[in-house]
Design a protein around this motif. Sequence first.
Motif, mmCIF file in Angstrom:
data_model
loop_
_atom_site.group_PDB
_atom_site.id
_atom_site.type_symbol
_atom_site.label_atom_id
_atom_site.label_comp_id
_atom_site.label_asym_id
_atom_site.label_seq_id
_atom_site.Cartn_x
_atom_site.Cartn_y
_atom_site.Cartn_z
ATOM 1 N N ASP A 250 4.284 35.063 14.292
ATOM 2 C CA ASP A 250 5.104 33.620 14.394
ATOM 3 C C ASP A 250 6.306 33.787 15.332
ATOM 4 O OD1 ASP A 250 3.259 32.160 13.089
ATOM 5 O OD2 ASP A 250 4.577 32.179 11.216
ATOM 6 N N TYR A 271 -5.393 39.937 11.687
ATOM 7 C CA TYR A 271 -4.121 40.250 12.218
ATOM 8 C C TYR A 271 -4.167 41.720 12.848
ATOM 9 C CZ TYR A 271 -2.182 36.690 9.205
ATOM 10 O OH TYR A 271 -2.160 35.450 8.696
ATOM 11 N N PRO B 67 12.943 29.437 11.556
ATOM 12 C CA PRO B 67 12.288 29.865 10.379
ATOM 13 C C PRO B 67 12.919 29.122 8.999
ATOM 14 C CG PRO B 67 12.420 31.787 11.739
ATOM 15 C CD PRO B 67 13.285 30.613 12.234
ATOM 16 N N ARG B 175 -6.366 28.159 12.889
ATOM 17 C CA ARG B 175 -4.946 27.911 12.818
ATOM 18 C C ARG B 175 -4.678 26.434 13.200
ATOM 19 N NH1 ARG B 175 -3.130 32.907 16.712
ATOM 20 N NH2 ARG B 175 -4.605 34.519 16.113
ATOM 21 N N ARG B 182 5.879 27.940 12.088
ATOM 22 C CA ARG B 182 6.987 28.564 12.483
ATOM 23 C C ARG B 182 6.832 29.009 13.821
ATOM 24 N NH1 ARG B 182 6.387 31.415 7.975
ATOM 25 N NH2 ARG B 182 8.097 31.235 6.120
ATOM 26 N N GLY B 183 5.805 29.294 14.332
ATOM 27 C CA GLY B 183 5.280 30.040 15.403
ATOM 28 C C GLY B 183 5.618 28.969 16.805
ATOM 29 N N ALA B 259 0.337 26.005 6.797
ATOM 30 C CA ALA B 259 0.851 26.192 8.170
ATOM 31 C C ALA B 259 1.580 27.556 8.112
ATOM 32 C CB ALA B 259 1.439 24.985 8.799
ATOM 33 N N GLN B 260 2.487 27.696 7.039
ATOM 34 C CA GLN B 260 3.285 28.751 7.053
ATOM 35 C C GLN B 260 2.918 29.981 6.454
ATOM 36 O OE1 GLN B 260 7.282 27.720 5.048
ATOM 37 N NE2 GLN B 260 6.972 25.621 5.930
ATOM 38 N N GLY B 261 1.610 29.781 5.847
ATOM 39 C CA GLY B 261 1.134 30.999 5.250
ATOM 40 C C GLY B 261 0.332 31.795 6.007
ATOM 41 N N THR B 262 -0.514 32.862 5.564
ATOM 42 C CA THR B 262 -1.178 33.567 6.553
ATOM 43 C C THR B 262 -2.735 33.184 6.764
ATOM 44 O OG1 THR B 262 -2.054 35.089 4.654
ATOM 45 C CG2 THR B 262 0.135 35.406 5.694
ATOM 46 N N SER B 263 -3.534 33.797 7.166
ATOM 47 C CA SER B 263 -4.928 33.179 7.305
ATOM 48 C C SER B 263 -5.788 33.369 6.051
ATOM 49 C CB SER B 263 -5.610 33.910 8.419
ATOM 50 O OG SER B 263 -5.921 35.286 8.215
#
Lengths: 345, 347
Positions: A250, A271, B67, B175, B182-183, B259-263
Amino acid sequence: MSARRNRATVAVVGVGMALTLAGCGEGSGGSAGGSGGSGGGDDMPTIAFVPKLQGIPYFEAMNAGGEAACEELGCEWLYQGPVEADAAAQADIVRSFIQQDVDVLFVAPNDPDSMAPLLQEAADAGIAVGTTDTDAPNSVREVFVSQASTEGIGQTLTDQMVEAMGGAGRYAIVSCGETAENLNSWIEVQREYTASEYPEVEITEVVYAGEDQAAATQMATDLMNSDPTLTGLVGECTSSAPGVAQAVRDAGRIGQVATVGLGTPNSIAPYLEDGSASSSVLWDVEALGYLTVWAGMQLAEGNEFEATNDVNSDLSAVEYDEETKTLLLGPPLVLTSENVGEFDY
Amino acid sequence: MSSSILTPAGRPDGEPAAVAPQDGGRQRLLPSPVTGQEMVLIVVIALLWLALSLATPAFFTSGSIVPLLVGMTPIALIGVGMTIVIITGGIDVSVGSIVMVCSVIVAQTMVGSGLPLPLAVLLAVAIGGVLGLVNGVLIAYGRVHAIIITFGTLNLFRFIGLQVFGSSTVEGIPRTLNFFGRGEAGRTLGIPHSFVIMLVIAALAWWYLRHTAGGRHFYAIGGDSQAARLAGISVRTRVLMAYVVTGLLAGLASCFVLAQGTSSLAANVGSGLELAVIAAVVIGGTSIIGGRGSVLGTVLGALLVQTVATGVTQLGWRSQLSDLFVGLFILIAVGADLIRQRTRRAS
């Protein structure tokens, strides 16, 4: 007046119902594993395993490995855990397996101390007991099947981190539960090993995010911001490993800040692909399930463990430590973008 | 001084805290746009930001502020609904479970069928709305206190969520929702989209609660629901609305959480979120017994909590200290509320 009293009654009943529901949530989840018992016609031994909790990929992978092993070695495999990592709920499941009179019982205890008397109870009932994944050292367990040594994990994590950072720099650790014994002992090894082996590398901070992935990401972001010279992050558990990698992604700092951690293959694969994670240190969880069943078969048949055991073609030299009664799966597994596709959990 | 801000002049003595204003009296009856507690919060946050900027040069940079703002959006967004609920004298402890159900269904659908962004949001909001409706109906018609009902649905919804999860995490989430993240994809001109969306919704709610008769009805219900009913307010409809809105917002918030979490998404998503939301509402000055409060305070409360968490990490302090600070803030806020009530009763 009476209307008000009625309402109070309803409220009281409501509280009762809510509490009951809450109890169900924490109680022994699911109805799996009801068909056990050794009263069946065949004389295949019954091996039961109670994980810390059910429904997370880690223990599901162990379950898959155990199931496969039982099919191969000839035993009946029972698998049931609580829906939350809760010691009391886990104890209920252990009791039910004692009642079903299984032949071998393995537990990955949430609370080793409170599990000890229950293991005694099981042993008194003539059940062979063992621990796997997490030990209960002060119990009557006949064997502990260990996934990796504390030194093995701590040192491999450090080696991977330093290599990803290019041999020098500063890194921080995003850990999870503040009181998690295994995580803390790995961190201890990382500190000592980093100080003794890599004088040009420094651990700046250790922060604790709980099992909360979002918190791990936020903390990793904050750590990167507060120290622009930071070039490495370790995610100490399966939820913070992808969490720290996500933070690097991010922030658009892939290539500037390297991350390693203990991530399961599926969760860390995206990742590793884009480089926000360099490697993941774990062990072959399915093999751990397999080894657990193999150990259970030895207990059921009354065999002694050798110093080095030939389990199967993949586990041809499993070491056994007589003093601590510990079977060691082997050196940790290092997942990279090259080999991560071979695992599916 | 402060009590004159909180009890606007011109209100006849003995009138319940906030019964709907009569025509002509509206201007005088409206409380000041920024209450005393909100003023205090603004000052505290400003001081904190100043102190942190001086203490660590990294704090006041976009890499740090963005963030922070994104991180607080799920709590602030659900907080908007929770504020309305608490103003009516209720509470909703099931919001964490609502977020869990919404996020797991949306995540699985995205993995399975490559759901586009608008449909994902729509799906999440729809599920949240339905779950909120369940709460609302049970509370408006069941005549059992909201904490009991939502405590029940907390467990019920979590059970549903666990069933949807099956016995695994959701992996390989696309995604799609990066627009809220945040990205880079989550910002336009450096401003995070999710934060702007939250602000717009909060502003609308703030205006509605403050400047429309319908909005004032929520306060009237929390002040004295019997009196509100006698005054001709449809108490049930309003209460129902409060929980549905909270459900809808929890649904939208679950998109932000994803959206803020991981995959990958694990079954502990949303757990404990209800407490963070209630903390923000209480710190924001909304009275936990109902009848008074504002959305602005809640947004400030969420911002304060997030600032503290970020500050603790950036200063290199021990992580548990942020729990300590949040606990103290809650106690101070509740204490201030108690003192206000005593002074009002005394005057």
